[in-house]
Design a protein around this motif. Structure first.
Motif, mmCIF file in Angstrom:
data_model
loop_
_atom_site.group_PDB
_atom_site.id
_atom_site.type_symbol
_atom_site.label_atom_id
_atom_site.label_comp_id
_atom_site.label_asym_id
_atom_site.label_seq_id
_atom_site.Cartn_x
_atom_site.Cartn_y
_atom_site.Cartn_z
ATOM 1 N N GLU A 18 1.834 7.466 6.196
ATOM 2 C CA GLU A 18 1.216 8.189 5.089
ATOM 3 C C GLU A 18 0.605 9.533 5.473
ATOM 4 O O GLU A 18 -0.563 9.792 5.194
ATOM 5 C CB GLU A 18 0.156 7.312 4.414
ATOM 6 C CG GLU A 18 -0.862 6.667 5.361
ATOM 7 C CD GLU A 18 -1.926 5.867 4.618
ATOM 8 O OE1 GLU A 18 -2.503 6.386 3.662
ATOM 9 O OE2 GLU A 18 -2.162 4.709 5.013
ATOM 10 N N ASP B 236 0.869 -1.186 0.000
ATOM 11 C CA ASP B 236 0.000 0.000 0.000
ATOM 12 C C ASP B 236 0.900 1.228 0.000
ATOM 13 O O ASP B 236 1.526 1.531 1.018
ATOM 14 C CB ASP B 236 -0.894 -0.023 1.256
ATOM 15 C CG ASP B 236 -1.832 1.170 1.333
ATOM 16 O OD1 ASP B 236 -1.957 1.889 0.329
ATOM 17 O OD2 ASP B 236 -2.437 1.368 2.404
ATOM 18 N N HIS C 39 -1.746 2.703 9.283
ATOM 19 C CA HIS C 39 -2.583 1.584 9.726
ATOM 20 C C HIS C 39 -1.784 0.302 9.594
ATOM 21 O O HIS C 39 -0.784 0.250 8.869
ATOM 22 C CB HIS C 39 -3.862 1.502 8.872
ATOM 23 C CG HIS C 39 -3.590 1.498 7.382
ATOM 24 N ND1 HIS C 39 -3.251 0.357 6.684
ATOM 25 C CD2 HIS C 39 -3.576 2.496 6.469
ATOM 26 C CE1 HIS C 39 -3.061 0.665 5.403
ATOM 27 N NE2 HIS C 39 -3.234 1.951 5.244
ATOM 28 N N GLU D 219 3.344 7.580 0.807
ATOM 29 C CA GLU D 219 3.049 6.458 1.718
ATOM 30 C C GLU D 219 4.086 5.366 1.519
ATOM 31 O O GLU D 219 4.409 5.011 0.382
ATOM 32 C CB GLU D 219 1.644 5.897 1.429
ATOM 33 C CG GLU D 219 1.241 4.717 2.297
ATOM 34 C CD GLU D 219 -0.205 4.271 2.054
ATOM 35 O OE1 GLU D 219 -0.789 4.714 1.036
ATOM 36 O OE2 GLU D 219 -0.718 3.488 2.861
ATOM 37 N N THR E 58 1.659 1.225 7.710
ATOM 38 C CA THR E 58 1.943 2.239 6.690
ATOM 39 C C THR E 58 2.279 3.556 7.376
ATOM 40 O O THR E 58 1.877 3.802 8.509
ATOM 41 C CB THR E 58 0.723 2.472 5.774
ATOM 42 O OG1 THR E 58 -0.340 3.044 6.553
ATOM 43 C CG2 THR E 58 0.250 1.183 5.135
HETATM 44 MN MN MN Z 1 -2.748 3.209 3.430
#
Ligand code: MN
Ligand code: GLY
Length: 460
Positions: A391, A260, A343, A431, A389
């Protein structure tokens, strides 16, 4: 697939954490798009996959803690199925690859559960997120559809979360594969963009990389010139000179582990001077969040470090003012950064969000209800093996700016006259995906272009 020993060990660890009763796992079904045989891409339930490995539809499983049994329920293909789908291994053959010896027809699941219930044993189930699982719980256990969440087993949820939150070495290898492919998706989109193209052309180029690598996308691609909208899945705009594109996308490997990543890049060869200035603010926030990462540090503090650095950067540009700590305390940064810094990530891009953020990201502590903080998905102290992550971003959301201005909100910290000039600026986010290590952290996968120089080098 991982070796059978991996799945056997995971089930053994789960059995040690939940004391008694029967653990019920519902696999996912095919989801029809417009008629029964025309289905969306099949996605197995991640917890089912984590413990049983079997990546196809129509399965359920139980772990009987009292009788020490592990059983997978499902039906083998009929000749009619084989005519359309080709020869497939039997459930028994497939189960053996994951250390499962006891497989039974699906029709026997109901009787097994009824007998267990009649003898007063608890049937633990996880909170379902698909309507067919809700219906199955009604038929199998007589659970009212409106009660499935409150009657789901917290003990079971915690057992799963505690295992899945700590990624093993073999999982990290798989996540890094996903991140590497995700980096390639970003590089493809960044290189391709030209004024006159549609957002959809860039989204297609990114998706092509994930599919060609043998996987899928880990969530619907965000590829937008309206980066101020946090989750914008519209791809119909045409890129024009002066725009920036916010790309938030990632790959999922064939073992269903995610990447991600987010990038923001100019449609022209270079960012404009003001785009560079805001970009640098987001990068500083990003680096300040990374610098905080270590075991024992609550991710809430990582988030607050990013918020503070955002305030400092925006103050240097005249958009904010006052003491940065007081501004963060007052929540003033949230007009520009209304979401969280990161997250958990794993088999789900927001890992185990189906099981409850409070358990996954908050260790059972309640979440804040304050604007901004309420969108922080991870706050708990970090532990080695966590994958998350990072971001932070800066977003100029015209409706939010107008609302706060009309309410005279945080006027001690926000220069609304200056902010007014940025209402069509859009948004910027980078991110990356990180692993918490015993000594600190490691950014996963190969490097994603992140600095202005790295991005502009790809825009030549
Ligand atoms: Mn994310
Ligand atoms: N990358 C999508 C999200 O984090 O929600």
């Amino acid at each position: 697939m991982f070796p059978a020993s991996t799945y056997i060990k995971r089930r053994k660890s789960l059995k040690e954490s939940v004391k008694s009763g029967v653990l019920l796992f519902l696999g996912n079904e095919e989801s029809p798009m417009n008629y029964l045989d025309n289905t969306y891409h099949f996605r197995q339930d991640s917890s089912f996959l984590y413990f049983f490995g079997l990546n196809y539809a129509g399965l359920a499983a139980i772990i009987d803690l009292d009788e020490d049994k592990e059983i997978v329920f499902g039906n083998d293909l009929t000749v009619d199925d084989i005519i359309w789908m080709g020869t497939q291994p039997t459930l028994k053959e497939r189960g053996q690859s994951y250390g499962i010896q006891d497989v039974r027809p699906m029709a026997q699941l109901d009787a097994y559960l009824s007998k267990s219930q009649q003898s007063g044993r608890q049937i633990h189930f996880l909170p379902p997120y698909r309507s067919e699982s809700i219906i199955k719980l009604y038929h199998l256990l007589n659970i009212e559809p409106s009660k499935t969440k409150e009657l789901s087993s917290v003990e079971f949820v915690l057992g799963v979360v505690n295992l899945r939150n700590h990624k093993s070495t073999e999982e990290i290898i798989e996540i890094e594969k996903a991140v590497d492919i995700s980096v390639d998706m970003h590089v493809a989109a960044i290189k391709l963009a030209r004024a006159g193209m549609k957002e959809s052309e860039l989204a297609a180029a990114a998706q092509q990389v994930a599919v060609a690598a043998g996987g899928q996308i880990s969530f619907p691609i965000i590829m937008t010139i309206n980066g101020q909208t946090l989750h914008n899945h519209y791809h119909g705009n045409t890129l024009k000179s002066g725009d920036m594109v916010l790309c938030d996308c990632g790959a999922e490997t064939d073992l269903n582990y995610s990447g991600d990543l987010s990038s923001t890049f100019p449609v022209d060869h270079h960012f404009t001077p003001i785009q560079k200035q805001i970009y640098e603010v987001t990068l500083r926030a990003h680096e300040s969040a990374l610098a905080k990462l270590a075991p024992g540090v609550p991710f809430r503090d990582v988030h607050l470090a990013a918020c503070r650095e955002t305030v400092v950067g925006l103050s240097e540009l005249g958009l904010m003012k006052g003491d940065p700590d007081e501004a963060v305390q007052a929540g003033a940064h949230a007009m520009f950064f209304p979401c969280g810094t990161g997250h958990m990530m794993g088999m789900d891009v927001h890992d185990m969000e189906d099981l409850g953020e409070v358990y996954v990201g908050y260790d059972g502590e309640p979440k804040s209800t304050v604007f901004g903080l309420k969108s922080l998905r991870l706050a708990r102290p970090l532990e080695p093996g966590f994958v998350a992550t990072i971001e932070p971003g800066v977003y100029f959301i015209p409706e939010l700016i107008d609302l706060w201005r009309s309410e005279n909100k945080c006027t001690d910290f926000i220069n609304f006259n200056e902010v007014e000039k940025f209402k069509s600026f859009s948004g910027i986010r980078n991110e990356e995906d990180v692993l918490i290590t015993p000594d600190g952290y490691r950014v996963l996968g190969k490097r994603k272009p992140k600095t202005i120089e790295e991005i502009e080098a790809l825009r030549k």
